[in-house]
Design an enzyme around this catalytic site. Structure first.
Site, mmCIF file in Angstrom:
data_model
loop_
_atom_site.group_PDB
_atom_site.id
_atom_site.type_symbol
_atom_site.label_atom_id
_atom_site.label_comp_id
_atom_site.label_asym_id
_atom_site.label_seq_id
_atom_site.Cartn_x
_atom_site.Cartn_y
_atom_site.Cartn_z
ATOM 1 N N LYS A 165 0.789 -1.332 0.121
ATOM 2 C CA LYS A 165 -0.014 0.266 0.046
ATOM 3 C C LYS A 165 0.891 1.240 0.257
ATOM 4 C CE LYS A 165 -4.117 -1.667 2.354
ATOM 5 N NZ LYS A 165 -5.568 -1.463 1.329
ATOM 6 N N ASP A 187 -7.402 -12.711 10.375
ATOM 7 C CA ASP A 187 -7.244 -12.198 8.962
ATOM 8 C C ASP A 187 -6.636 -10.914 8.829
ATOM 9 O OD1 ASP A 187 -8.343 -11.850 6.507
ATOM 10 O OD2 ASP A 187 -10.075 -10.359 7.009
ATOM 11 N N HIS A 244 -1.582 -8.046 8.584
ATOM 12 C CA HIS A 244 -1.356 -6.705 8.057
ATOM 13 C C HIS A 244 -1.035 -5.641 9.268
ATOM 14 C CE1 HIS A 244 -3.107 -8.353 4.410
ATOM 15 N NE2 HIS A 244 -4.232 -8.405 4.897
ATOM 16 N N LYS A 285 -15.471 3.538 7.185
ATOM 17 C CA LYS A 285 -14.242 3.144 7.060
ATOM 18 C C LYS A 285 -13.253 3.843 7.477
ATOM 19 C CE LYS A 285 -14.080 1.762 2.072
ATOM 20 N NZ LYS A 285 -13.420 2.082 0.840
HETATM 21 C C1 BG6 Z 1 -7.458 -8.948 3.202
HETATM 22 C C2 BG6 Z 1 -8.494 -9.732 4.067
HETATM 23 O O1 BG6 Z 1 -6.282 -9.514 3.308
HETATM 24 O O2 BG6 Z 1 -7.367 -7.628 3.185
HETATM 25 C C3 BG6 Z 1 -9.793 -9.018 4.173
HETATM 26 O O3 BG6 Z 1 -8.595 -11.139 4.127
HETATM 27 C C4 BG6 Z 1 -9.675 -7.510 3.953
HETATM 28 O O4 BG6 Z 1 -10.727 -9.517 4.973
HETATM 29 C C5 BG6 Z 1 -8.734 -6.850 2.967
HETATM 30 O O5 BG6 Z 1 -11.116 -6.914 3.670
HETATM 31 C C6 BG6 Z 1 -8.510 -5.123 3.197
HETATM 32 O O6 BG6 Z 1 -7.575 -4.956 2.525
HETATM 33 P P1 BG6 Z 1 -8.020 -3.787 1.155
HETATM 34 O O7 BG6 Z 1 -6.680 -3.216 0.754
HETATM 35 O O8 BG6 Z 1 -8.894 -4.558 0.348
HETATM 36 O O9 BG6 Z 1 -8.689 -2.895 2.137
#
Ligand code: BG6
Length: 455
Positions: free
Chosen positions: A169, A222, A227, A331
């Site tokens: 990102k 997840d 992340h 969000k």
């Molecule tokens: C993914 C998760 O790795 O990242 C999802 O499995 C999540 O649940 C997503 O929604 C979020 O990342 P982005 O970049 O789509 O906002």
């Protein structure tokens, strides 16, 4: 871009991840200044003709905005093989179909990835083969360790790309410039000046038909296990001497090694909840446990919060709050660094607008710095102002960036073996406490900000 990789092989070609994220990311990369003609080989358990696969590739490329000559030519030459990637004979057949050095991308659930890597051990891999593995990497610390041991038997560590698209990102990458190219921030970047750090990733999206995967993962695995801990590592790491693969990944691993749940008390340091029925942006959502494919008995959480501490000189006593959830009102996706209040304010200055905060938005990519300044009317009363700017978007989105790393065999933005194990170690006590029900599973209405008792 180096032309190191001749063929990108996607295991799990028929899956949702390939269609929604990988192929649009590849299309974007092909259209960019870093694109080159790579062969695309899709592999899946289900039958599909080359023609059907090419159509899928073309429409996913188009969804990512890629319709140029190079993406059209890559799509037109793409091939599909039906195979069971947990069988050595099938893997041999796949490897016979590649041209040049292959990159094998496992867009598969962790248990199948583990079985496929075991089967790869019985197959001779072409020299230079690169492996790309999606998160979650393993299902717990032990399985991640075992998978790391297996992978290193197959190829050297620098050819293993444990993918985490958050590292692709652009805001996460912008953090490097913000922190390490400005004296102003690095001076206050420590327990002496920072009160707390919040890394939040609230989504308005709900399950989106992903019960098969998500119901066994939940918000903690997840999002937080991967992340958010990696984002935290970039926020909190010591300045690396360069952005070389090992310098950057070494600094990240070092700070993760020093991270533990707050006060060593996983039950007190974590909260979990699951959404009930509600409405988001006019969209009616059923309760999570009524979604097709969900097993209510698993007690999967859709909102998780964990507080961790980093036990080193720089960060001792500063809480890092990590939070992520689905089906929430807004969000809110940001890193907030809250500074301590000043040690003394001159007598006569009135108003208490609160401590200064630096907010780094992950979506939209922006930075905001709240400051207290003298008020407009009464110069001796304090007012709050916000300095705001947007980060320039990168040429590539997160998956384009991740695939660029994979195809040019540059592992800088992928997760090193020790870091992925540290992330599992950090969340391990929380998973144990939750399994023992030492932390209640609270409820919240879809479209709300979370459980009312948390406010
Ligand atoms: C993914 C998760 O790795 O990242 C999802 O499995 C999540 O649940 C997503 O929604 C979020 O990342 P982005 O970049 O789509 O906002």
């Amino acid at each position: 871009m180096s032309d190191h990789i001749g063929t990108l092989v996607i295991f799990g070609a028929g899956g949702d991840l390939t269609q929604r994220l990988l192929l649009p990311g590849l299309g974007q990369l092909l259209e960019s200044s870093r694109g080159y003609a790579v062969k695309l080989l899709g592999v899946g358990f289900d039958p599909m003709t080359d023609g059907e696969w090419r159509q899928r590739v073309t429409s996913s490329f188009a969804a990512g905005g890629a319709k140029g000559a190079l993406s059209r030519s890559v799509a037109a030459k793409a091939e599909y093989l039906q195979a069971d990637v947990t069988k050595p004979d099938d893997l041999r057949r796949i490897l016979q179909a590649v041209s040049g050095v292959p990159a094998l991308y496992f867009a598969l659930p962790p248990t199948i990835t583990i079985a496929a890597c075991a089967a790869l051990g019985k197959v001779e891999l072409p020299r230079g083969t690169v492996l790309g593995l999606e998160k979650p990497f393993g299902t717990d610390l032990r399985s991640a360790q075992a998978l790391n041991r297996q992978l290193i038997r197959l190829v050297p560590e620098k050819q293993i790309h444990r993918v985490d698209h958050f590292l692709g990102k652009s805001t996460v990458l912008n953090l490097l410039g913000l922190r390490f190219a400005n004296r102003i921030f690095e001076q206050v970047w420590s327990a002496e000046h920072v009160e707390r750090v919040d890394v939040t990733f609230d989504e308005t999206l709900a399950l989106e038909g992903r019960a098969g995967y998500y119901d066994k993962a939940g918000a903690l695995i997840d999002m937080i296990q991967s992340h958010l801990l990696l984002v935290m590592a970039i926020v909190a790491m010591e300045p690396p001497s360069s952005l070389d693969t090992e310098d950057l990944r070494g600094s990240m691993a070092q700070v993760l090694r020093a991270t533990r749940v707050w006060n060593g008390d996983a039950a007190a340091a974590s909260r979990r909840a699951r959404y009930g029925a509600g409405t988001i942006d006019g969209r009616k959502l059923p309760a999570y446990d009524k979604e097709p494919g969900v097993d209510p008995a698993l007690g999967t959480e859709t909102l998780a919060e964990v507080t961790v501490g980093i036990e080193n000189w720089r960060w001792a006593s500063v809480p890092f709050h990590l939070r992520s959830g689905k089906a929430l009102a807004t969000k809110r996706q940001e890193i907030v660094i809250t500074l301590k209040d000043v040690p003394h304010r001159p007598f006569g200055l009135t108003g208490k607008p609160g401590p200064a905060q630096l907010r780094i938005g992950l979506n939209p990519d922006a930075i905001e710095l709240d400051l207290n300044i003298n008020g407009e009317g009464d110069p001796f009363s304090l007012d709050r102002v916000t300095l705001q700017t947007e980060f320039a978007a990168g040429e590539l989105g997160p998956y384009g960036e991740v695939l660029h790393g994979l195809l040019s065999d540059d592992a800088t933005l992928s997760v090193r073996a020790d870091a992925v194990e540290e992330c599992w170690r950090i969340v391990g006590p929380v998973l144990t406490a939750w399994r023992k029900n030492a932390v209640p599973l609270d409820g919240y209405r879809a479209g709300s900000t979370g459980p009312t008792s948390w406010r």
